[in-house]
Write a protein that holds these residues in place. Structure first.
Motif, mmCIF file in Angstrom:
data_model
loop_
_atom_site.group_PDB
_atom_site.id
_atom_site.type_symbol
_atom_site.label_atom_id
_atom_site.label_comp_id
_atom_site.label_asym_id
_atom_site.label_seq_id
_atom_site.Cartn_x
_atom_site.Cartn_y
_atom_site.Cartn_z
ATOM 1 N N ALA A 369 42.915 38.735 30.632
ATOM 2 C CA ALA A 369 43.096 38.999 32.358
ATOM 3 C C ALA A 369 44.483 38.477 32.149
ATOM 4 O O ALA A 369 45.369 38.341 31.641
ATOM 5 C CB ALA A 369 42.985 37.068 31.925
ATOM 6 N N TYR A 370 44.683 38.377 33.862
ATOM 7 C CA TYR A 370 46.370 38.714 34.027
ATOM 8 C C TYR A 370 47.168 37.290 32.742
ATOM 9 O O TYR A 370 46.912 36.785 33.534
ATOM 10 C CB TYR A 370 46.235 38.483 34.873
ATOM 11 N N LEU A 371 47.908 37.701 32.784
ATOM 12 C CA LEU A 371 48.670 36.481 31.665
ATOM 13 C C LEU A 371 48.069 35.475 30.929
ATOM 14 O O LEU A 371 47.926 34.118 31.095
ATOM 15 C CB LEU A 371 49.780 36.304 32.714
ATOM 16 N N ALA A 372 46.700 35.904 30.859
ATOM 17 C CA ALA A 372 45.545 35.200 30.104
ATOM 18 C C ALA A 372 45.170 33.860 31.459
ATOM 19 O O ALA A 372 44.554 32.653 31.049
ATOM 20 C CB ALA A 372 46.110 34.374 29.211
ATOM 21 N N ASN A 385 44.041 28.477 28.482
ATOM 22 C CA ASN A 385 44.377 28.872 27.736
ATOM 23 C C ASN A 385 42.669 30.280 27.381
ATOM 24 O O ASN A 385 42.300 30.152 27.075
ATOM 25 C CB ASN A 385 43.185 28.241 26.049
ATOM 26 N N GLY A 386 43.117 30.986 28.420
ATOM 27 C CA GLY A 386 42.298 32.215 28.607
ATOM 28 C C GLY A 386 42.535 33.297 27.605
ATOM 29 O O GLY A 386 43.006 33.106 26.571
ATOM 30 N N PRO A 387 42.091 34.797 27.423
ATOM 31 C CA PRO A 387 41.721 35.698 26.753
ATOM 32 C C PRO A 387 43.201 35.807 26.608
ATOM 33 O O PRO A 387 44.148 36.061 27.613
ATOM 34 C CB PRO A 387 41.014 36.684 27.335
ATOM 35 N N ASN A 388 44.045 36.157 25.476
ATOM 36 C CA ASN A 388 44.845 36.824 24.651
ATOM 37 C C ASN A 388 46.058 36.064 25.291
ATOM 38 O O ASN A 388 46.843 36.407 24.865
ATOM 39 C CB ASN A 388 45.147 38.336 25.377
ATOM 40 N N GLY A 389 45.716 34.383 25.428
ATOM 41 C CA GLY A 389 47.012 33.758 25.750
ATOM 42 C C GLY A 389 47.572 32.971 23.777
ATOM 43 O O GLY A 389 48.781 32.567 24.635
ATOM 44 N N ALA A 428 47.491 45.226 38.711
ATOM 45 C CA ALA A 428 49.157 44.063 38.027
ATOM 46 C C ALA A 428 47.617 44.000 36.534
ATOM 47 O O ALA A 428 48.891 43.580 35.242
ATOM 48 C CB ALA A 428 48.839 43.038 38.889
ATOM 49 N N LEU A 429 46.661 43.651 36.589
ATOM 50 C CA LEU A 429 45.777 43.349 35.712
ATOM 51 C C LEU A 429 45.186 44.467 34.736
ATOM 52 O O LEU A 429 46.362 44.091 33.147
ATOM 53 C CB LEU A 429 44.100 42.683 35.479
ATOM 54 N N GLU A 430 45.619 45.779 34.744
ATOM 55 C CA GLU A 430 45.605 47.280 33.935
ATOM 56 C C GLU A 430 47.215 47.353 33.548
ATOM 57 O O GLU A 430 47.282 47.772 32.261
ATOM 58 C CB GLU A 430 45.376 48.223 35.132
ATOM 59 N N ALA A 431 47.804 47.323 34.088
ATOM 60 C CA ALA A 431 49.296 47.316 33.898
ATOM 61 C C ALA A 431 49.721 46.552 32.809
ATOM 62 O O ALA A 431 50.467 46.248 31.421
ATOM 63 C CB ALA A 431 50.454 47.272 34.852
ATOM 64 N N PHE A 432 49.552 44.842 33.271
ATOM 65 C CA PHE A 432 50.001 43.984 32.528
ATOM 66 C C PHE A 432 49.329 44.147 30.725
ATOM 67 O O PHE A 432 49.690 44.367 29.785
ATOM 68 C CB PHE A 432 49.872 42.542 32.797
ATOM 69 N N GLU A 433 48.100 44.111 31.094
ATOM 70 C CA GLU A 433 47.163 45.234 29.862
ATOM 71 C C GLU A 433 47.776 45.975 29.278
ATOM 72 O O GLU A 433 47.797 46.009 27.806
ATOM 73 C CB GLU A 433 45.637 45.764 30.119
ATOM 74 N N GLU A 434 48.409 47.286 29.399
ATOM 75 C CA GLU A 434 48.519 48.265 28.926
ATOM 76 C C GLU A 434 49.894 47.400 28.381
ATOM 77 O O GLU A 434 50.446 48.102 27.027
ATOM 78 C CB GLU A 434 48.805 49.510 30.059
#
Ligand code: NAP
Length: 488
Positions: A369-372, A385-389, A428-434
């Protein structure tokens, strides 16, 4: 200009769901409901009732910033005190009347601009916004050990403690050396005939002073909130937080020396038997796994009615645990302190966003998720408190408050009628994940080569990989260019 009326559904009445309720009320949202699958608030603190349960972060930091608790009994207070704090805060802020208990949501689908939710009871609800506050660590991870079902005694996961089972005079085996296993051993050594600790990976144990707060101290915290804030943010505390972060991000590996030296000294000075000491000596970098803070584990494991079992578990049999050296350890009770499936979040809920995109398809490879907080194709669906948060060892309660500050700005846009739908764009999500994955591969969790719940199925750390200050800065204000907005 008149504000739009927005209906909000919050899922979960744990720490984050209660926070959402308080903040929604404060902002004047009165059309909202919090669905809670259980019959009480509290989340983690309701579900975990094992002996020795305490917070593993300092109590005064484990409160909402707007509702400090001067009355914590100690630095690491017992679980029931924390449960009382959440129940009390929920009532004090008038959130309880917004909660529907015993109400589990099966599915949510975004249809014509609104979320349609189906409850297990067959009821339905329709909302403009959904806030998932479903927690991170709540699906027990049951280990893949042969013969689990053959055991004739009592066997349960630490988060499903069976209080009907008497412990006195019993032989108990505890599998797992995370915070949970360590806390259980500390609490039960000497309270049962024998408590055996099955340790696959010895952990670094950071000593911590858990002396109860005196009535005088608590009085001073009650009367002077500034004194409490000052006691929380001592130079020593701030320096240790800074150094901890620097080790995680590996910006300053010299800082690792402090943690290693302190844990090592704790081991050398606390454990007298040299053979046991070697068995307890970790062979990984400190902080490569989540660090264990314990005032008394080493004392507990040396109790005459406690034993460390470092041999690997071969299988579980009717009468106990058979270890790799062929020995059968006869037991009455086996406790699985084996942690949680940290990749579940709202699942098993079926969630379908726009264009028929499902959560399962978006998360096929890993939860993201973008910024979790936000996901493309899931407009007006936000997570606390979503993923990778999670950020290092920082209490999730503080993380959730910052995330709320961010989400609240999206709710305001919706309420002001600036648009009717907001979610992160796919780009935005893909760039954030990268960026996130690149940074995650530089953290001690990845480079150190440890196994832990911080890693996803592909071994990529699934926590915030940068420092706390960056997290706080990111949460100040959404970068609107990163969002798709509909109905503008
Ligand atoms: P955990 O940290 O994930 O630890 C699981 C333990 O089980 C590890 O020691 C693991 O060994 C062991 N294990 C798993 N499968 C095994 C197997 N087949 N054979 C032998 N050992 C096995 O779980 P946790 O202790 O429940 O803690 C999870 C998190 O919950 C903590 O990190 C903390 O964030 C939170 N927590 C918070 C509190 C609090 O604040 N009250 C209290 C407890 C927990 P390996 O290390 O070898 O994999």
């Amino acid at each position: 200009m008149a504000k739009r009326s927005i209906r909000v559904v919050v899922i979960g009445a744990g720490m984050a769901g209660i926070l959402a309720g308080i903040k929604l009320r404060e902002a004047g949202f009165d059309d909202f409901v919090i669905y809670e699958k259980a019959d009480r608030v509290g989340g983690t603190w309701r579900e975990n009732t094992y002996p020795g349960l305490t917070c593993d972060t300092p109590s005064h930091h484990y409160t909402y910033t707007f509702e400090r608790n001067p009355d914590w009994s100690s630095y690491l207070p017992p679980g029931p005190e924390i449960q009382d704090y959440f129940e009390g805060t929920c009532a004090k802020y008038g959130v309880d009347k917004f909660i529907r208990f015993n109400a589990e949501i099966d599915s949510a689908e975004f249809v014509e601009g609104r979320w349609h939710l189906h409850l297990q009871s067959g009821e339905r609800d329709v909302a403009d916004v959904v806030i998932a506050a479903t927690g991170v660590l709540h699906h027990p991870s049951v280990p893949d050990i042969k013969g689990l079902e053959d055991f004739r005694g009592k066997l349960f996961h630490s988060s499903r403690w069976d209080h009907n089972v008497p412990l006195e005079g019993k032989r108990i085996g505890v599998i797992g050396t995370g915070s949970t296993g360590v806390q259980i051993i500390s609490a039960l050594a000497g309270k049962a005939e024998l408590i055996e600790h099955y340790v696959r990976t010895p952990q670094w144990i950071m000593p911590v002073d858990n002396t109860p707060y005196s009535e005088e101290m608590r009085k001073s915290f009650r009367e002077d909130p500034a004194a409490l804030e000052a006691a929380m943010k001592t130079e020593e505390y701030l320096a240790s937080v800074n150094s901890y972060t620097q080790v995680i991000t590996r910006e300053n590996m010299d800082a690792a020396q402090f943690w290693k030296a302190t844990c090592l000294q704790n081991l050398e000075e606390s454990v007298t038997d040299p053979v046991l000491r070697e068995k307890l000596r970790p062979d990984h970098e400190p902080l490569c796994k989540r660090l264990i803070f314990s005032p008394d584990y080493y004392q507990a494991i040396q109790h005459p009615q406690a034993a460390l079992v470092p041999e690997q578990i071969e299988r579980i049999e009717a009468d106990g645990i058979r270890t790799g050296d062929g020995q059968l350890h006869k037991l009455d009770i086996i406790v699985l302190a084996t942690g949680f499936k940290a990749d579940q979040f709202m699942r098993p809920m079926q969630i379908t966003g726009t264009n028929g995109v499902t959560l399962e398809s978006l998360w096929e490879r890993r939860p993201k998720a973008y910024l979790a907080i936000s996901m493309p194709d899931f407009p007006n669906f936000y997570m606390l408190n979503g993923p990778n948060g999670p950020v290092g060892n920082f209490p999730l309660i503080d993380i959730a408050e910052h995330q709320w500050h961010y989400i609240a700005q999206m709710l305001e846009k919706l309420r002001n009628g600036d648009c009717t739908g907001i979610c992160a764009s796919a780009e935005a999500l893909e760039a954030f994940e990268e960026r996130r994955i690149e940074a995650a591969k530089k953290t001690v969790w990845f480079v150190g080569g440890c196994k832990s719940w911080y890693l996803d199925a592909e071994g990529i750390p699934s926590s915030w990989p940068w420092d706390y200050n960056r997290f706080v800065a990111e949460m100040q204000q959404p970068k609107w260019v990163d969002f798709d907005m509909t109905g503008t």
